[in-house]
Scaffold this active site. Structure first.
Site, PDB file in Angstrom:
ATOM      1  N   ASP A 282       0.983 -10.234   7.829  1.00 26.19           N
ATOM      2  CA  ASP A 282       0.912 -11.230   6.767  1.00 26.19           C
ATOM      3  C   ASP A 282       1.567 -10.599   5.534  1.00 26.19           C
ATOM      4  O   ASP A 282       1.972  -9.439   5.543  1.00 26.19           O
ATOM      5  CB  ASP A 282      -0.532 -11.687   6.508  1.00 26.19           C
ATOM      6  CG  ASP A 282      -0.563 -13.062   5.834  1.00 26.19           C
ATOM      7  OD1 ASP A 282       0.467 -13.484   5.276  1.00 26.19           O
ATOM      8  OD2 ASP A 282      -1.621 -13.724   5.848  1.00 26.19           O
TER       9      ASP A 282
HETATM   10  C1  NOJ Z   1       0.086 -15.584   3.219  1.00 24.28           C
HETATM   11  C2  NOJ Z   1      -0.693 -16.446   4.162  1.00 24.28           C
HETATM   12  O1  NOJ Z   1      -1.915 -15.820   4.498  1.00 24.28           O
HETATM   13  C3  NOJ Z   1       0.065 -16.758   5.441  1.00 24.28           C
HETATM   14  O2  NOJ Z   1      -0.709 -17.643   6.211  1.00 24.28           O
HETATM   15  C4  NOJ Z   1       1.407 -17.334   5.101  1.00 24.28           C
HETATM   16  O3  NOJ Z   1       2.085 -17.719   6.266  1.00 24.28           O
HETATM   17  C5  NOJ Z   1       2.181 -16.274   4.335  1.00 24.28           C
HETATM   18  N1  NOJ Z   1       1.476 -15.971   3.098  1.00 24.28           N
HETATM   19  C6  NOJ Z   1       3.608 -16.707   4.006  1.00 24.28           C
HETATM   20  O4  NOJ Z   1       3.598 -17.680   3.039  1.00 24.28           O
END
Ligand code: NOJ
Length: 751
Positions: A282
């Site tokens: 993430d």
């Molecule tokens: C953080 C989020 O937790 C995740 O779900 C998301 O896909 C990413 N940012 C990218 O935006």
């Protein structure tokens, strides 16, 4: 081969690999895929290999240079399709090896055509619609150069305080798995190389929905049996559905951050489950291993990520900075990097990017195509759960004037919900617009008051005018809930009551005694026990998306019956959380016989027998609405539950049937749900577990036999000492229309 020039060594190695693999391929496709990947791998420098493991944000200042130098495997957050094209061109035409980019974007519940939030989609209990919604989102996103979405989110959660419950499919592992798999099929289609499909990325592996207290990113302490029986099954199901990639979670699980979790990633996901897709971190979650207090510095975090078989790093830069050093020190073997590169190049091959990097050649329908809007409307209709109706809906013929009141009646942005990077409020059709249109066509008067500027505003504006209009109207339609900003990532709440002055507003409008039908649009279950008695009907609409207005108007005026069912238990009070249907029995299960309400304890009592069971003195033990619950404009009856064979062996198919009859006077859909319980086992088992469901549309008076087939093998569970076991013993089975009631049968699994 010491002494041979680098290139020649590569060619010999490649020839060896290709030769030794010849004949071992399951298909010609796999052979070509491997040849492409291995050929490239042989040509790549270490720097270029590591470059493939890097995902860069669109705002990264040296993005162009990095791409030209072959140091980027993927980009995310580049909303302008012209820029996407240009960056893709740089990768393909200007970088040494011409390897195309994975272009990522959070396409969560639609791209331009916004569908209901995933929690609302789950409330539809309609697998085909969810699949179709993802298919449409993929078409719209792919037309803009995107080839990778970070969805579905299949984090099972039991905590409506958690802002990201909006993005999940609720509290049940089976529902998360079924709808997650449907989205994977929708995004990816039958052939990922078609330009109108995009790769799915199921997230967040794992236990992100288990955040302590519902505070986002928080610690997940979870017993191994629960992790394996509740949190992980949906991941297994999306892998079986062919999900191209998986994203790790921000949280730690029992002391190890998910992004460097060797037991869960390398041992379980890769080795035990054999997952060969790409695993992505993430946002900066790899470097956060340091902040978690797990790795002493970023270099060690990088080491952990590699050991865990994390393939790609989102935005942070540990891999590009420290992997060369770690290899030189002999702590990481270059073959580990090769494996990650193989998986990433393999995904690019599957997407057809080497042939068609820009996704051209498809005759894409326009964004927001009428057929897309129609699909969004249908999904919004089916996601609405009617929680109460004292004969006020659908709006009866004699109603000639309606007071439309509340902060969500005309909130084009908020009705789209969280995670709508590309949704535009200009395309939203609000309930007020649609109701006015319907009213115009049917000679109804509409009096509208926003009453609260926002759902959380503390002051009711124009209370006198509101009362005047309620008095002259035949009926009130109240649009309450939460703005979209109150749910989503990092938007958790400790208080999930209707925010601001909404309770006061309900009381105010109910004063004149006109029928009040409330529509609640929210990203989570809100608690509204105090307001509920003032509402004669409640439609729970989640955040329904672009087509909220037409969908709700269809339901409110009776063109269709509501048919949604709750994918999550609704607490009466936030203090009851966690409250969920598939709980354990305890040694002292609660009952109304044993429960004494705090107000009934005599004032002088210093000691009082309170039944000694598992309940709260003030809130008892029941939720406000159970999982699986939802009403329709019709009535249904279930009868003749049958089990083909009440004695089975492990591996046999359990066949159960029941007759569903529409006993009301309108066409409607009902969801027949099948639950089981293993009465005793090597570990205690939940009181009920959803095993299957079917959504059936029936005309008035019509009945249908609903048949289920379940492999008894699937009734097993994970016991940490034994692995997955399906145990002989006594079982119960219910066929019902929610998780609370149902027709019960018994069966036995013998040795
Ligand atoms: C953080 C989020 O937790 C995740 O779900 C998301 O896909 C990413 N940012 C990218 O935006």
């Amino acid at each position: 081969m010491k002494g041979l020039p680098y290139k020649l060594t590569g060619i010999l190695l490649l020839a060896f690999v290709l030769f030794s693999c010849a004949g071992n391929y399951a298909s010609e496709y796999e052979k070509q895929r491997d040849q492409k990947v291995e050929t490239l791998l042989q040509e790549m420098t270490l720097e270029e290999k590591i470059g493939q493991l890097m995902q860069k944000n669109g705002e990264f200042p040296q993005l162009r240079e990095y791409i030209e130098d072959g140091l980027v495997g993927s980009i995310l957050n580049v909303p302008d399709p012209k820029r996407v094209y240009e960056l893709q061109r740089l990768a393909v035409e200007e970088s040494r090896l011409g390897i195309p980019l994975l272009v990522g974007r959070d396409v969560i519940h639609g791209f331009k055509t916004i569908f209901p939030i995933p929690l609302g989609q789950a409330a539809s209990w309609n697998v085909d619609l969810v699949e179709d919604g993802a298919r449409i989102a993929a078409i719209e996103a792919a037309s803009q150069g995107i080839n990778w979405t970070f969805a579905p989110m299949i984090d099972v959660t039991r905590d409506p305080r958690w802002g990201r419950i909006a993005e999940s499919f609720g509290e049940d592992p089976f529902l998360n798995g079924v709808f997650g798999a449907a989205m994977v099929r929708g995004f990816q289609g039958d052939d990922l190389s078609n330009p109108n499909t995009i790769a799915a990325c199921a997230k967040h592996y794992a236990a992100y929905g288990w955040a302590e207290g519902g505070r986002d990113y928080n610690t997940a302490n979870i017993p191994e049996s629960e992790l394996h029986n509740v949190v992980l099954p949906p991941f297994k199901m999306i892998i079986d559905a062919g999900a191209a990639s998986i994203m790790t979670a921000f949280n730690e699980i029992n002391g190890i951050p998910a992004t460097g979790h060797v037991p869960l990633m390398r041992d379980l996901l890769r080795q035990e489950w054999g997952y060969e897709g790409v695993v992505l971190s993430d946002w900066r979650s790899l470097e956060q291993l340091v902040i978690h207090g797990y790795s002493p510095n970023e270099k060690e975090a990088t080491y952990e990520g590699m050991q865990a078989t994390l393939d790609m790093e989102m935005v942070s830069t540990g891999y590009e900075t420290y992997l060369p050093e770690l290899i030189e020190e002999g702590r990481i073997d270059e073959s580990q990097i090769d494996d990650a590169v193989r998986r990433i190049l393999g995904m690019k091959f599957d997407l057809g990017l080497f042939e068609n990097p820009y996704g051209l050649g498809e005759d894409f329908p326009e964004l927001l195509h009428p057929s897309h809007l129609e699909a969004s409307r249908q999904m919004a209709i089916e996601s609405v759960v009617m929680l109460k109706n004292e004969d006020v809906l659908p709006v009866p013929e004699h109603v000639r004037s309606i007071a439309v009141i509340g902060p969500l009646a005309d909130a084009p942005h908020d009705q789209m919900g969280t995670w709508v990077f590309d949704g535009e409020k200009e395309h939203s059709v609000t309930p007020l617009q649609s109701i006015r249109e319907f009213a115009g066509d049917n000679g109804l008067e509409v009096y509208y008051h926003r009453a609260l500027q926002l759902s959380r505003s503390k002051e009711i504006t124009n209370a006198d005018a509101i009362l005047r209009d309620v008095n002259r109207a035949d009926m009130v339609l109240l649009f309450l809930g939460e703005e979209s900003i109150l749910s989503g990532e990092a938007h958790s709440l400790a208080n999930i009551d209707l925010q601001g002055a909404q309770e006061e507003l309900v009381e105010l409008v109910s004063g004149p005694g006109k029928p009040v039908a409330a529509v609640i649009m929210a990203g989570r279950p809100v608690t509204f026990e105090k307001a509920e008695p003032y509402m004669d009907a409640v439609l729970y609409a989640w955040h329904p998306g672009t087509m909220a207005g037409p969908a709700l108007t269809d339901i409110i005026f009776g063109k269709v019956s509501p048919s949604g069912k709750l994918p999550v238990t609704f607490p009466r009070h936030v203090g009851q959380i966690p409250i969920y249907y598939n709980h354990k029995n305890t040694g002292k299960p609660p009952s109304y016989e044993s429960w004494v309400h705090i107000d009934d304890i005599p004032e002088e009592a210093v000691q009082y027998s309170l039944g000694n069971t598992a309940h709260y003195l003030d809130y008892g033990f029941e939720p406000m609405y159970p999982f699986g619950f939802g009403l329709t404009y019709s009535s249904f009856e279930l009868e003749n539950p049958e089990l083909e064979n009440p004695t089975l062996q492990v591996g046999d198919t359990l066949r159960a049937s029941v007759v569903l009859q529409n006993t009301g006077d309108v066409e409607a859909a009902e969801v027949v749900q099948l639950y089981t319980r293993q009465l005793f086992g090597s570990l205690t088992r939940p009181v009920k577990e959803l095993r299957d469901f079917k959504k059936i549309v029936l005309e008035p008076g019509q009945s249908r036999e609903v048949v289920f087939e379940i492999n008894t093998q699937d009734l097993g569970f994970h016991n940490p000492d034994k692995g997955f076991v399906t145990e002989p013993g006594d079982y119960h089975l219910w066929l019902g229309t929610d998780s609370r009631d149902g027709l019960k049968k018994e069966f036995e699994i013998t040795r």
